[in-house]
Design a protein around this motif. Structure first.
Motif, mmCIF file in Angstrom:
data_model
loop_
_atom_site.group_PDB
_atom_site.id
_atom_site.type_symbol
_atom_site.label_atom_id
_atom_site.label_comp_id
_atom_site.label_asym_id
_atom_site.label_seq_id
_atom_site.Cartn_x
_atom_site.Cartn_y
_atom_site.Cartn_z
ATOM 1 N N LEU A 11 0.845 -1.190 0.000
ATOM 2 C CA LEU A 11 0.000 0.000 0.000
ATOM 3 C C LEU A 11 0.880 1.239 0.000
ATOM 4 O O LEU A 11 1.801 1.349 0.821
ATOM 5 N N VAL A 12 0.606 2.155 -0.911
ATOM 6 C CA VAL A 12 1.404 3.373 -1.018
ATOM 7 C C VAL A 12 0.478 4.535 -1.337
ATOM 8 O O VAL A 12 -0.567 4.360 -1.978
ATOM 9 N N GLN A 13 0.855 5.712 -0.896
ATOM 10 C CA GLN A 13 0.056 6.901 -1.203
ATOM 11 C C GLN A 13 0.327 7.370 -2.625
ATOM 12 O O GLN A 13 1.416 7.135 -3.178
ATOM 13 N N ALA A 14 -0.648 8.041 -3.193
ATOM 14 C CA ALA A 14 -0.478 8.608 -4.526
ATOM 15 C C ALA A 14 0.757 9.509 -4.551
ATOM 16 O O ALA A 14 0.998 10.277 -3.613
ATOM 17 N N GLY A 15 1.531 9.373 -5.623
ATOM 18 C CA GLY A 15 2.774 10.118 -5.744
ATOM 19 C C GLY A 15 3.986 9.373 -5.224
ATOM 20 O O GLY A 15 5.119 9.794 -5.453
ATOM 21 N N GLY A 16 3.742 8.263 -4.555
ATOM 22 C CA GLY A 16 4.834 7.486 -3.985
ATOM 23 C C GLY A 16 5.441 6.507 -4.967
ATOM 24 O O GLY A 16 5.096 6.483 -6.157
ATOM 25 N N SER A 17 6.355 5.684 -4.455
ATOM 26 C CA SER A 17 7.098 4.743 -5.288
ATOM 27 C C SER A 17 7.109 3.356 -4.656
ATOM 28 O O SER A 17 7.009 3.213 -3.434
ATOM 29 N N LEU A 18 7.254 2.368 -5.515
ATOM 30 C CA LEU A 18 7.462 0.983 -5.092
ATOM 31 C C LEU A 18 8.399 0.327 -6.093
ATOM 32 O O LEU A 18 8.428 0.717 -7.269
ATOM 33 N N ARG A 19 9.132 -0.673 -5.622
ATOM 34 C CA ARG A 19 9.935 -1.483 -6.534
ATOM 35 C C ARG A 19 9.514 -2.933 -6.396
ATOM 36 O O ARG A 19 9.629 -3.519 -5.310
ATOM 37 N N LEU A 20 9.021 -3.477 -7.480
ATOM 38 C CA LEU A 20 8.645 -4.883 -7.514
ATOM 39 C C LEU A 20 9.830 -5.723 -7.974
ATOM 40 O O LEU A 20 10.625 -5.282 -8.810
ATOM 41 N N SER A 21 9.929 -6.915 -7.412
ATOM 42 C CA SER A 21 10.972 -7.861 -7.800
ATOM 43 C C SER A 21 10.328 -9.148 -8.292
ATOM 44 O O SER A 21 9.267 -9.548 -7.811
ATOM 45 N N CYS A 22 11.001 -9.789 -9.222
ATOM 46 C CA CYS A 22 10.557 -11.078 -9.745
ATOM 47 C C CYS A 22 11.777 -11.988 -9.779
ATOM 48 O O CYS A 22 12.658 -11.826 -10.631
ATOM 49 N N ALA A 23 11.831 -12.919 -8.856
ATOM 50 C CA ALA A 23 12.959 -13.846 -8.774
ATOM 51 C C ALA A 23 12.644 -15.091 -9.587
ATOM 52 O O ALA A 23 11.592 -15.712 -9.412
ATOM 53 N N THR A 78 16.954 -11.923 -11.249
ATOM 54 C CA THR A 78 15.806 -11.131 -10.818
ATOM 55 C C THR A 78 15.519 -10.027 -11.817
ATOM 56 O O THR A 78 16.432 -9.415 -12.382
ATOM 57 N N VAL A 79 14.231 -9.792 -12.025
ATOM 58 C CA VAL A 79 13.759 -8.681 -12.837
ATOM 59 C C VAL A 79 13.019 -7.721 -11.918
ATOM 60 O O VAL A 79 12.289 -8.144 -11.027
ATOM 61 N N TYR A 80 13.231 -6.437 -12.153
ATOM 62 C CA TYR A 80 12.638 -5.414 -11.299
ATOM 63 C C TYR A 80 11.682 -4.534 -12.090
ATOM 64 O O TYR A 80 11.820 -4.363 -13.305
ATOM 65 N N LEU A 81 10.738 -3.955 -11.370
ATOM 66 C CA LEU A 81 9.892 -2.904 -11.922
ATOM 67 C C LEU A 81 9.864 -1.767 -10.916
ATOM 68 O O LEU A 81 9.246 -1.878 -9.854
ATOM 69 N N GLU A 89 -4.915 4.749 -10.483
ATOM 70 C CA GLU A 89 -5.131 3.891 -11.651
ATOM 71 C C GLU A 89 -4.086 2.779 -11.765
ATOM 72 O O GLU A 89 -4.240 1.860 -12.564
ATOM 73 N N ASP A 90 -3.026 2.881 -10.980
ATOM 74 C CA ASP A 90 -1.997 1.835 -10.991
ATOM 75 C C ASP A 90 -2.343 0.690 -10.040
ATOM 76 O O ASP A 90 -1.617 -0.308 -10.004
ATOM 77 N N THR A 91 -3.404 0.831 -9.285
ATOM 78 C CA THR A 91 -3.815 -0.226 -8.366
ATOM 79 C C THR A 91 -4.202 -1.483 -9.140
ATOM 80 O O THR A 91 -5.059 -1.433 -10.019
ATOM 81 N N ALA A 92 -3.545 -2.587 -8.806
ATOM 82 C CA ALA A 92 -3.781 -3.843 -9.525
ATOM 83 C C ALA A 92 -2.912 -4.928 -8.892
ATOM 84 O O ALA A 92 -2.044 -4.652 -8.065
ATOM 85 N N VAL A 93 -3.157 -6.152 -9.329
ATOM 86 C CA VAL A 93 -2.221 -7.242 -9.056
ATOM 87 C C VAL A 93 -1.212 -7.246 -10.201
ATOM 88 O O VAL A 93 -1.599 -7.249 -11.373
ATOM 89 N N TYR A 94 0.044 -7.228 -9.848
ATOM 90 C CA TYR A 94 1.124 -7.191 -10.833
ATOM 91 C C TYR A 94 1.757 -8.574 -10.965
ATOM 92 O O TYR A 94 2.085 -9.212 -9.952
ATOM 93 N N TYR A 95 1.930 -9.003 -12.218
ATOM 94 C CA TYR A 95 2.486 -10.315 -12.524
ATOM 95 C C TYR A 95 3.744 -10.154 -13.378
ATOM 96 O O TYR A 95 3.777 -9.323 -14.296
ATOM 97 N N CYS A 96 4.741 -10.970 -13.097
ATOM 98 C CA CYS A 96 5.843 -11.059 -14.035
ATOM 99 C C CYS A 96 5.683 -12.345 -14.846
ATOM 100 O O CYS A 96 5.033 -13.295 -14.403
ATOM 101 N N ALA A 97 6.272 -12.341 -16.029
ATOM 102 C CA ALA A 97 6.116 -13.469 -16.936
ATOM 103 C C ALA A 97 7.382 -13.641 -17.759
ATOM 104 O O ALA A 97 8.081 -12.664 -18.045
ATOM 105 N N ALA A 98 7.637 -14.873 -18.147
ATOM 106 C CA ALA A 98 8.814 -15.209 -18.942
ATOM 107 C C ALA A 98 8.396 -15.688 -20.323
ATOM 108 O O ALA A 98 7.501 -16.532 -20.459
ATOM 109 N N ASN A 99 9.073 -15.141 -21.319
ATOM 110 C CA ASN A 99 8.841 -15.533 -22.703
ATOM 111 C C ASN A 99 10.058 -16.309 -23.182
ATOM 112 O O ASN A 99 11.109 -15.717 -23.406
#
Length: 124
Positions: A11-23, A78-81, A89-99
């Motif tokens: 959970l983050v306030q509008a204007g904030g930042s997060l870093r997602l990781s995908c191991a 690891t891949v980061y976002l 509008e960025d509220t969602a479940v975020y998925y990483c995927a491999a091609n």
């Protein structure tokens, strides 16, 4: 077989930042193009960002360009976002995927392996 595990949501306030990781697991993980997708309640899964297996090229959805950055660390498999200037509008479940088959794509059907997802909630 490739296993992907996302982390970093929250959970983050509008204007904030997060870093997602995908191991990722598997010796060939570094040779795959990787993508991030997201799915909000009641909506279809949508493309966010993708990166080539070399890490030299990436592409983004128009809605996140200039705010999100995808990157990868081969030593950590690891891949980061990095997500900045978040809004509701960025509220969602975020998925990483491999091609495993080719260039990064905005089409989710091109991806062979998916993580379980991590929830991102932006409060306004």
């Amino acid at each position: 077989q490739v296993q992907l595990v996302e982390s970093g949501g929250g959970l983050v306030q509008a204007g904030g930042s997060l870093r997602l990781s995908c191991a990722g697991s598997g010796r060939t993980f570094s040779s795959y193009s990787m993508g991030w997708f997201r799915q909000a309640p009641g909506k279809e899964r949508e493309f966010v960002a993708a990166i080539t297996w070399t890490g030299r090229s990436s592409n983004y959805a128009d809605s996140v360009k200039g705010r999100f950055t995808i990157s990868r660390d081969y030593a950590k498999n690891t891949v980061y976002l990095q997500m900045n200037s978040l809004n509701a509008e960025d509220t969602a479940v975020y998925y990483c995927a491999a091609n495993t088959g080719g260039l990064p794509s905005s089409n989710p059907s091109r991806y062979d392996y998916w993580g379980q997802g991590t929830q991102v909630t932006v409060s306004s």
